[in-house]
Each structure stands twice: as structure tokens, then as C-alpha cells.
Design an enzyme around this catalytic site. Structure first.
Site, mmCIF file in Angstrom:
data_model
loop_
_atom_site.group_PDB
_atom_site.id
_atom_site.type_symbol
_atom_site.label_atom_id
_atom_site.label_comp_id
_atom_site.label_asym_id
_atom_site.label_seq_id
_atom_site.Cartn_x
_atom_site.Cartn_y
_atom_site.Cartn_z
ATOM 1 N N GLU A 30 -10.781 0.469 -1.083
ATOM 2 C CA GLU A 30 -10.600 1.689 -0.393
ATOM 3 C C GLU A 30 -11.307 2.650 -1.118
ATOM 4 O O GLU A 30 -11.264 2.906 -2.245
ATOM 5 C CB GLU A 30 -9.115 1.931 -0.308
ATOM 6 C CG GLU A 30 -8.159 1.373 0.518
ATOM 7 C CD GLU A 30 -6.964 2.098 0.691
ATOM 8 O OE1 GLU A 30 -6.878 3.250 0.950
ATOM 9 O OE2 GLU A 30 -5.965 1.212 0.821
ATOM 10 N N ARG A 31 -11.961 3.583 -0.136
ATOM 11 C CA ARG A 31 -12.650 4.677 -0.651
ATOM 12 C C ARG A 31 -11.436 5.569 -1.330
ATOM 13 O O ARG A 31 -10.460 5.886 -0.697
ATOM 14 C CB ARG A 31 -12.948 5.582 0.710
ATOM 15 C CG ARG A 31 -13.581 6.746 0.385
ATOM 16 C CD ARG A 31 -13.974 7.459 1.821
ATOM 17 N NE ARG A 31 -13.142 7.680 2.690
ATOM 18 C CZ ARG A 31 -13.292 8.297 3.834
ATOM 19 N NH1 ARG A 31 -14.419 8.959 4.141
ATOM 20 N NH2 ARG A 31 -12.201 8.567 4.583
ATOM 21 N N ASN B 255 -14.657 2.815 3.073
ATOM 22 C CA ASN B 255 -13.778 1.700 2.770
ATOM 23 C C ASN B 255 -14.390 0.620 2.849
ATOM 24 O O ASN B 255 -15.607 0.365 3.915
ATOM 25 C CB ASN B 255 -12.611 1.815 3.635
ATOM 26 C CG ASN B 255 -11.477 3.066 3.606
ATOM 27 O OD1 ASN B 255 -11.053 3.184 2.551
ATOM 28 N ND2 ASN B 255 -11.925 3.946 4.647
ATOM 29 N N CYS C 40 -4.545 -2.596 3.883
ATOM 30 C CA CYS C 40 -5.133 -1.173 4.399
ATOM 31 C C CYS C 40 -5.100 -1.453 5.933
ATOM 32 O O CYS C 40 -5.752 -2.161 6.573
ATOM 33 C CB CYS C 40 -6.447 -0.943 3.976
ATOM 34 S SG CYS C 40 -7.215 0.426 4.546
ATOM 35 N N GLY C 41 -4.426 -0.260 6.564
ATOM 36 C CA GLY C 41 -3.932 -0.694 7.872
ATOM 37 C C GLY C 41 -5.393 -0.438 8.785
ATOM 38 O O GLY C 41 -5.593 -1.129 9.753
ATOM 39 N N HIS D 93 -15.652 2.379 7.718
ATOM 40 C CA HIS D 93 -15.226 0.864 7.251
ATOM 41 C C HIS D 93 -16.420 0.185 7.245
ATOM 42 O O HIS D 93 -17.248 0.366 8.277
ATOM 43 C CB HIS D 93 -14.260 0.346 7.937
ATOM 44 C CG HIS D 93 -12.962 0.784 7.750
ATOM 45 N ND1 HIS D 93 -11.896 0.415 6.728
ATOM 46 C CD2 HIS D 93 -12.248 2.014 8.496
ATOM 47 C CE1 HIS D 93 -10.925 1.484 6.944
ATOM 48 N NE2 HIS D 93 -11.061 2.125 7.791
ATOM 49 N N ASN E 212 -11.618 6.948 9.938
ATOM 50 C CA ASN E 212 -12.113 7.035 8.913
ATOM 51 C C ASN E 212 -12.905 5.929 8.652
ATOM 52 O O ASN E 212 -13.421 4.787 9.390
ATOM 53 C CB ASN E 212 -10.950 6.536 7.623
ATOM 54 C CG ASN E 212 -10.232 5.278 7.800
ATOM 55 O OD1 ASN E 212 -10.456 4.566 8.775
ATOM 56 N ND2 ASN E 212 -9.514 4.998 6.830
ATOM 57 N N ASN F 19 -6.070 10.746 -0.996
ATOM 58 C CA ASN F 19 -6.494 9.494 -2.032
ATOM 59 C C ASN F 19 -6.290 9.976 -3.530
ATOM 60 O O ASN F 19 -6.133 11.178 -3.822
ATOM 61 C CB ASN F 19 -7.677 8.909 -1.542
ATOM 62 C CG ASN F 19 -8.287 8.499 -0.192
ATOM 63 O OD1 ASN F 19 -7.227 7.454 0.133
ATOM 64 N ND2 ASN F 19 -9.165 8.800 0.319
ATOM 65 N N ASN G 110 0.714 -1.219 -0.018
ATOM 66 C CA ASN G 110 -0.021 0.141 0.024
ATOM 67 C C ASN G 110 0.951 1.179 -0.094
ATOM 68 O O ASN G 110 1.516 1.646 1.093
ATOM 69 C CB ASN G 110 -0.867 -0.125 1.130
ATOM 70 C CG ASN G 110 -1.829 0.928 1.283
ATOM 71 O OD1 ASN G 110 -2.280 1.362 2.371
ATOM 72 N ND2 ASN G 110 -2.528 1.422 0.177
ATOM 73 N N CYS H 216 -4.951 7.088 8.436
ATOM 74 C CA CYS H 216 -4.287 6.190 7.464
ATOM 75 C C CYS H 216 -3.272 5.371 8.194
ATOM 76 O O CYS H 216 -2.498 5.663 8.747
ATOM 77 C CB CYS H 216 -3.580 6.964 6.544
ATOM 78 S SG CYS H 216 -2.718 6.202 5.359
ATOM 79 N N GLY H 217 -3.504 3.813 8.226
ATOM 80 C CA GLY H 217 -2.600 3.148 9.046
ATOM 81 C C GLY H 217 -1.145 2.851 8.281
ATOM 82 O O GLY H 217 -0.196 2.997 9.053
ATOM 83 N N ASN H 218 -1.363 2.193 7.286
ATOM 84 C CA ASN H 218 -0.086 2.094 6.397
ATOM 85 C C ASN H 218 0.730 3.288 6.317
ATOM 86 O O ASN H 218 2.004 3.359 6.317
ATOM 87 C CB ASN H 218 -0.258 1.232 5.245
ATOM 88 C CG ASN H 218 -0.903 -0.168 5.391
ATOM 89 O OD1 ASN H 218 -0.380 -0.939 6.259
ATOM 90 N ND2 ASN H 218 -1.596 -0.496 4.232
ATOM 91 N N GLY I 133 -8.216 -0.452 7.704
ATOM 92 C CA GLY I 133 -9.066 -1.535 7.181
ATOM 93 C C GLY I 133 -8.888 -2.911 7.994
ATOM 94 O O GLY I 133 -9.921 -3.697 8.598
HETATM 95 O O1 ZDP Z 1 -10.380 6.447 4.497
HETATM 96 C C1 ZDP Z 1 -9.739 6.378 3.189
HETATM 97 O O2 ZDP Z 1 -10.182 7.173 2.399
HETATM 98 C C2 ZDP Z 1 -8.707 5.440 3.032
HETATM 99 N N1 ZDP Z 1 -8.743 5.388 1.654
HETATM 100 C C3 ZDP Z 1 -7.411 6.143 3.507
HETATM 101 C C4 ZDP Z 1 -6.179 5.339 3.401
HETATM 102 C C5 ZDP Z 1 -6.240 4.269 4.281
HETATM 103 C C6 ZDP Z 1 -4.781 3.393 4.187
HETATM 104 N N2 ZDP Z 1 -4.824 2.768 2.987
HETATM 105 C C7 ZDP Z 1 -4.776 2.609 5.660
HETATM 106 O O3 ZDP Z 1 -3.830 1.888 5.308
HETATM 107 O O4 ZDP Z 1 -5.658 3.038 6.502
HETATM 108 C C8 ZDP Z 1 -3.751 4.448 3.984
#
Ligand code: ZDP
Length: 293
Positions: A219-220, A201, A228-229, A170, A168, A70, A15, A79-81, A231
Site C-alpha cells: 500500500e502507498r 498502491n 486492501c479494499g 493502483h 486512489n 496513511n 487491515n 479507502c475500502g476496508n 486494491g
Molecule cells: O491509497 C492509499 O494511499 C491507501 N494506502 C489508502 C488505504 C487503502 C485501504 N487499505 C483500502 O482498504 O482501500 C484502506
């Protein structure tokens, strides 16, 4: 724009993110949404699942501030990753000379701890904060306070979902076999489902055992990604509240695995690898052309 724009390219389990350093001096980019839409293109730009911007903190309690844009130009709360990428970059490039950092995000301050081998950061542990299952926090339309194993209709098909906010939104869906889910078809239909005013997401979760989850993500604002972290954390939380998993699990994503623990103190801890691949300069001509249309 007189100088080429320097950037760093990092990823967490594939990611991948373009990181811009706005710590030393502010970015000279007016339209970050337009910039992200162009630079994230894997054919016409650098290519990535999003743009991370490292900035000075506005809060005295934080060492850095992170923004995440994004590829569609939308800005995410957390954003986790991405925060693992930012922590590695900040430590290795000397922006923060501590192994425990407080990073300001739109979802609040998150604490990260870098794990090093010599001067290299090989993995990062993140306190992802306290999840919320309240419909109003997701946000998600509907009457009941929580959406846990709740049915929604997608193209005439009834799907059971569990909604979780990690800052965010999910939407978690449990399936028998993630490899057979048409993620590219169902993903966008749920991302843009009218139940989610800010979109969402989408995670498809196959419970292998009470401490092993197999997850694929739409992912959104980014589409299908390798990991997705937030996620992965939402998937664990949804698995616990629906009685499918224990509070500590390994989450297997297409790009690799993350260790996730929803601790008894209510915080979710996530740990995983991170890599910096290269750094480069976006040249002036490309930038002017990209931002002029
Ligand atoms: O919430 C969103 O719009 C996600 N697309 C942001 C990115 C999330 C991510 N991929 C994560 O790892 O949480 C960076």
C-alpha cells in the site's frame, strides 16, 4: 490538550485502523500527518495501517465524512476496508441510525450498507463507485490513454502493469504465484516509480480461476498490509479488462477474502467483514510529546 484523546480500533481482514470521532467535536490536532506517523507505530504508538477520522458531512447528501491518513502521514482519496470500519462504528455507536449510509470522501460520496446480527454489524457492502482506467485519472505519466498490460521498467526489469483508479491509484501486476513475489522489495520500487506522480498502491494478482483471485498488496504510504479494499476492487477491474476474470469474483488476500462485483451499471460493489477490537485513550503526555518534535 487537556483531555486524553479517545480512539476506536477496528479492522477489515487485518487491515487495521485507529478511528477518531470528530463528529461530536472537532479534533484539536494541528498536524494530522505528524500524529499519524507517531500513532501508527506498532512499537512507539498504538499501531495501525492508518488513521480514520469521522467528521460531520459538508454535503447535504451525506451522513458522515471520512478522512484517511496513511502511516507515513499522506492522505488518501478513498479507502475500502476503512470505510467498512467507519460504517460499523457509526452504526454501533449511534452516529448514524440507518443501515444505508452515504459517506463523503475525497473521491466523492460512497454508499455503504451494514449487515447486522442483532445490534452488531457483521459485514458491510460498499458501492466503491466507478473505476477509471484513464491514465490521467490514475494519475500515471505516459502517452496512451490507458495503461493496460503496459510495460514499465523497474530496476532494469520489464514489468507489465495495468493501472486502475478507485479514487486512489493502483498498479496491478499479474503473476504466476503471489507467494513467490518479493513484495517488500518490488512494492516500494513501484510505489515510488516516476510513472506515478502521486505514487501508487501496488497489487500482485494470481488468477486462480475466472472468479477467484489471490492478491498481495503493497500500500502507498503504508507498506505491505493484510488486505486492501480498494486494491481488491482494482485487481478485479484489471482482471476483467485484460480478459482474465469475470465481473464477479472472490478476492483472497492474506487477511481473508472479499466479494467484489463490477456491476453492469459500472459501479464496483465490495462486501466483507469488519471488527471493532477495542477502544482506548491516548494520554496527554504522549500526545504532547509526539506532536512537539
Ligand atoms: O491509497 C492509499 O494511499 C491507501 N494506502 C489508502 C488505504 C487503502 C485501504 N487499505 C483500502 O482498504 O482501500 C484502506
Amino acid at each position: 490538550m487537556e483531555m486524553p484523546l479517545h480512539f476506536y480500533k477496528l479492522h477489515g481482514l487485518g487491515n487495521d485502523y485507529i478511528l477518531l470521532d470528530a463528529v461530536k467535536s472537532p479534533l484539536q490536532i494541528e498536524r494530522l500527518d505528524e500524529f499519524a506517523r507517531k500513532v501508527c507505530s506498532r512499537h512507539f504508538g498504538v499501531g495501525s495501517d492508518g488513521v480514520l477520522i469521522a467528521m460531520p458531512p459538508t454535503s447535504g447528501d451525506a451522513h458522515l465524512r471520512m478522512r484517511i491518513i496513511n502511516p507515513d502521514g499522506s492522505e488518501a482519496e478513498m479507502c475500502g476496508n476503512g470505510i467498512r470500519c467507519l460504517a460499523k462504528w457509526a452504526y454501533e455507536h449511534g452516529r448514524v441510525k440507518r443501515s444505508v449510509m452515504h459517506i463523503e470522501t475525497l473521491a466523492g460520496i460512497r454508499t455503504v450498507r451494514v449487515v447486522t446480527r442483532g445490534r452488531s454489524v457483521i459485514s458491510v457492502e460498499v458501492n466503491m463507485g466507478i473505476p477509471s482506467l484513464k491514465r490521467s485519472d490514475i494519475p500515471m505519466r505516459g502517452d496512451k490513454e490507458f495503461a493496460i498490460d503496459e510495460e514499465i521498467v523497474v530496476d532494469g526489469q520489464v514489468i507489465k502493469v495495468t493501472a486502475v483508479s478507485m479514487g486512489n491509484p493502483h498498479c496491478v501486476i499479474f503473476v504466476e504465484d503471489v507467494t513467490s513475489v518479493p513484495v517488500d522489495v518490488l512494492g516500494p520500487k513501484i510505489e515510488f516509480h516516476p510513472a506515478f506522480p502521486n505514487r501508487t498502491n501496488v497489487e500482485f494478482v494470481q488468477v486462480i480461476s475466472s472468479d477467484r483471485l489471490k492478491v498481495r498488496v503493497w500500500e502507498r504510504g503504508a507498506g505491505a498490509t493484510l488486505a486492501c479494499g480498494t486494491g481488491a476492487c482494482a485487481s478485479l477491474v484489471a482482471s476483467v479488462v485484460t480478459g482474465r476474470a469475470k465481473r464477479k469474483a472472490t478476492v483472497y488476500l492474506p487477511g481473508g477474502s472479499l466479494e467484489v462485483h463490477w456491476s453492469e451499471d459500472g459501479q464496483v460493489y465490495m462486501k466483507g467483514p469488519v471488527e471493532e477490537v477495542f477502544e482506548g485513550d491516548i494520554n496527554d503526555a504522549w500526545l504532547s510529546a509526539a506532536l512537539s518534535k
